[in-house]
Design a protein around this motif. Structure first.
Motif, PDB file in Angstrom:
ATOM      1  N   PRO A 137      39.029  43.670  44.235  1.00  0.00           N
ATOM      2  CA  PRO A 137      38.941  42.790  45.402  1.00  0.00           C
ATOM      3  C   PRO A 137      40.055  41.743  45.310  1.00  0.00           C
ATOM      4  N   VAL A 138      40.867  41.657  46.351  1.00  0.00           N
ATOM      5  CA  VAL A 138      42.064  40.804  46.291  1.00  0.00           C
ATOM      6  C   VAL A 138      41.694  39.348  45.993  1.00  0.00           C
ATOM      7  N   TRP A 139      40.541  38.930  46.507  1.00  0.00           N
ATOM      8  CA  TRP A 139      40.097  37.543  46.333  1.00  0.00           C
ATOM      9  C   TRP A 139      39.677  37.242  44.898  1.00  0.00           C
ATOM     10  N   ALA A 140      39.542  38.275  44.078  1.00  0.00           N
ATOM     11  CA  ALA A 140      39.104  38.065  42.688  1.00  0.00           C
ATOM     12  C   ALA A 140      40.267  38.151  41.699  1.00  0.00           C
ATOM     13  N   ILE A 141      41.441  38.556  42.190  1.00  0.00           N
ATOM     14  CA  ILE A 141      42.563  38.773  41.267  1.00  0.00           C
ATOM     15  C   ILE A 141      43.222  37.457  40.894  1.00  0.00           C
ATOM     16  N   GLY A 142      43.180  37.148  39.612  1.00  0.00           N
ATOM     17  CA  GLY A 142      43.848  35.954  39.091  1.00  0.00           C
ATOM     18  C   GLY A 142      43.239  34.649  39.576  1.00  0.00           C
ATOM     19  N   THR A 143      42.055  34.717  40.165  1.00  0.00           N
ATOM     20  CA  THR A 143      41.469  33.504  40.750  1.00  0.00           C
ATOM     21  C   THR A 143      40.351  32.929  39.890  1.00  0.00           C
ATOM     22  N   GLY A 144      39.883  33.711  38.923  1.00  0.00           N
ATOM     23  CA  GLY A 144      38.740  33.273  38.133  1.00  0.00           C
ATOM     24  C   GLY A 144      37.433  33.570  38.852  1.00  0.00           C
ATOM     25  N   GLN A 145      37.548  34.058  40.078  1.00  0.00           N
ATOM     26  CA  GLN A 145      36.356  34.415  40.856  1.00  0.00           C
ATOM     27  C   GLN A 145      36.139  35.926  40.697  1.00  0.00           C
ATOM     28  N   THR A 146      34.985  36.318  40.222  1.00  0.00           N
ATOM     29  CA  THR A 146      34.738  37.755  39.995  1.00  0.00           C
ATOM     30  C   THR A 146      33.726  38.261  41.002  1.00  0.00           C
ATOM     31  N   ALA A 147      33.849  39.516  41.377  1.00  0.00           N
ATOM     32  CA  ALA A 147      32.778  40.119  42.168  1.00  0.00           C
ATOM     33  C   ALA A 147      31.548  40.156  41.278  1.00  0.00           C
ATOM     34  N   SER A 148      30.374  39.937  41.849  1.00  0.00           N
ATOM     35  CA  SER A 148      29.162  40.039  41.034  1.00  0.00           C
ATOM     36  C   SER A 148      29.003  41.514  40.659  1.00  0.00           C
ATOM     37  N   PRO A 149      28.272  41.790  39.580  1.00  0.00           N
ATOM     38  CA  PRO A 149      28.068  43.199  39.199  1.00  0.00           C
ATOM     39  C   PRO A 149      27.494  44.018  40.352  1.00  0.00           C
ATOM     40  N   GLU A 150      26.613  43.394  41.138  1.00  0.00           N
ATOM     41  CA  GLU A 150      25.999  44.133  42.259  1.00  0.00           C
ATOM     42  C   GLU A 150      27.029  44.403  43.355  1.00  0.00           C
ATOM     43  N   GLN A 151      27.853  43.384  43.649  1.00  0.00           N
ATOM     44  CA  GLN A 151      28.891  43.581  44.679  1.00  0.00           C
ATOM     45  C   GLN A 151      29.857  44.685  44.246  1.00  0.00           C
ATOM     46  N   ALA A 152      30.268  44.631  42.987  1.00  0.00           N
ATOM     47  CA  ALA A 152      31.228  45.627  42.497  1.00  0.00           C
ATOM     48  C   ALA A 152      30.587  47.013  42.501  1.00  0.00           C
ATOM     49  N   GLN A 153      29.374  47.116  41.966  1.00  0.00           N
ATOM     50  CA  GLN A 153      28.702  48.426  41.897  1.00  0.00           C
ATOM     51  C   GLN A 153      28.552  49.028  43.304  1.00  0.00           C
TER      52      GLN A 153
END
Ligand code: PGA
Length: 252
Positions: free
Chosen positions: A170-186
């Motif tokens: 997810p572009v918004w998570a790259i290098g931002t320290g913001q991660t997709a939650s495990p549920e969002q990613a799954q």
């Protein structure tokens, strides 16, 4: 169960001395981190360092990767590097369609699909990146965007599609320290798996990596999701301790 794959994406970082120091430290800790041998490790380095890193990782169990590959076979394409050239340096993986290339180098889905074709026909495994921007997520377009990006690659590569690695970043998570939650990613990984299943009976063998601010702490839950088969690691791959800690989680 397939081994998890942890691939470092150094991006435009490093230098002769820094690469040597980093890989020395990673190799020192690798035997311990990989105690159960349940993970594969790769580093995707800037092209000018492929030769150096090829030498440094020899016999270490770390695979070599590039960060891009040309869509052309050879010829008048100044500055480009072909899949065959990567092969000369025992490159196993090439990142293709990273969001930074889509954004700063105007790479289209069609362009990415051609690069994947070129890599596959040369025996280099493409790590195909897909992912939505924050605006696209907020507009409820995540699924549409990642499916469109992967569909272009599937269309151009047919049954060979089982030979690729996919990275959901997810572009918004790259290098931002913001991660997709495990549920969002799954949820997104499951969509990608289903899409692969409609094109190949070997979809379960395809590694689908998560990328975007992965670290040792969030890797525990991310890597325990059923369709998350590893990680594409940016910032944390530049610090041996951080990279090793993620590898250790993956190898559990
Ligand atoms: P990050 O980068 O881990 O620094 O967020 C991941 C990537 O862009 O591949």
């Amino acid at each position: 169960m397939k081994q998890k794959l942890i691939a470092g994406n150094w991006k435009m970082n490093g230098g002769l001395a820094a690469n040597e120091a980093l890989l020395h430290e990673v190799q020192q800790g690798l035997a311990h981190a990989l105690a159960s041998k349940h993970a594969q490790v790769a580093v995707c380095v800037p092209a000018v360092y492929l030769s150096q890193v090829q030498r440094l990782v020899l016999g270490s169990g770390i695979d070599l990767g590039a960060q891009d590959v040309s869509a052309h076979e050879h010829g008048a394409y100044t500055g480009e590097i072909s899949a065959a050239m990567l092969k000369d340096f025992a490159v196993r993986y090439a990142i293709v369609g990273h969001s930074e290339r889509r954004q700063y180098h105007a790479e289209t889905d069609a362009h990415v699909a051609l690069k994947v074709q070129r890599a596959l026909s040369t025996g280099v495994t493409p790590i195909v990146c897909v992912g939505e921007t924050l605006a696209e997520r907020e507009a409820g377009m995540t699924e549409v965007v990642v499916k469109r990006q992967l569909a272009a690659v599937i269309r151009a590569n047919g049954h060979c599609i089982s030979e690729i690695v996919v990275a959901y970043e997810p572009v918004w998570a790259i290098g931002t320290g913001q991660t997709a939650s495990p549920e969002q990613a799954q949820a997104v990984h499951a969509v990608l798996r289903a899409q692969l299943k409609s094109s190949t009976v070997h979809a379960d063998h395809v590694h689908i990596l998560y990328g975007g601010s992965m670290n040792a702490a969030n890797a525990v839950e991310l890597l325990s999701q059923p369709d998350i088969d590893g990680g594409l690691i940016g910032g944390a791959a530049l610090k041996a301790a951080d990279f090793l800690a993620i590898i250790a989680v993956a190898a559990r």
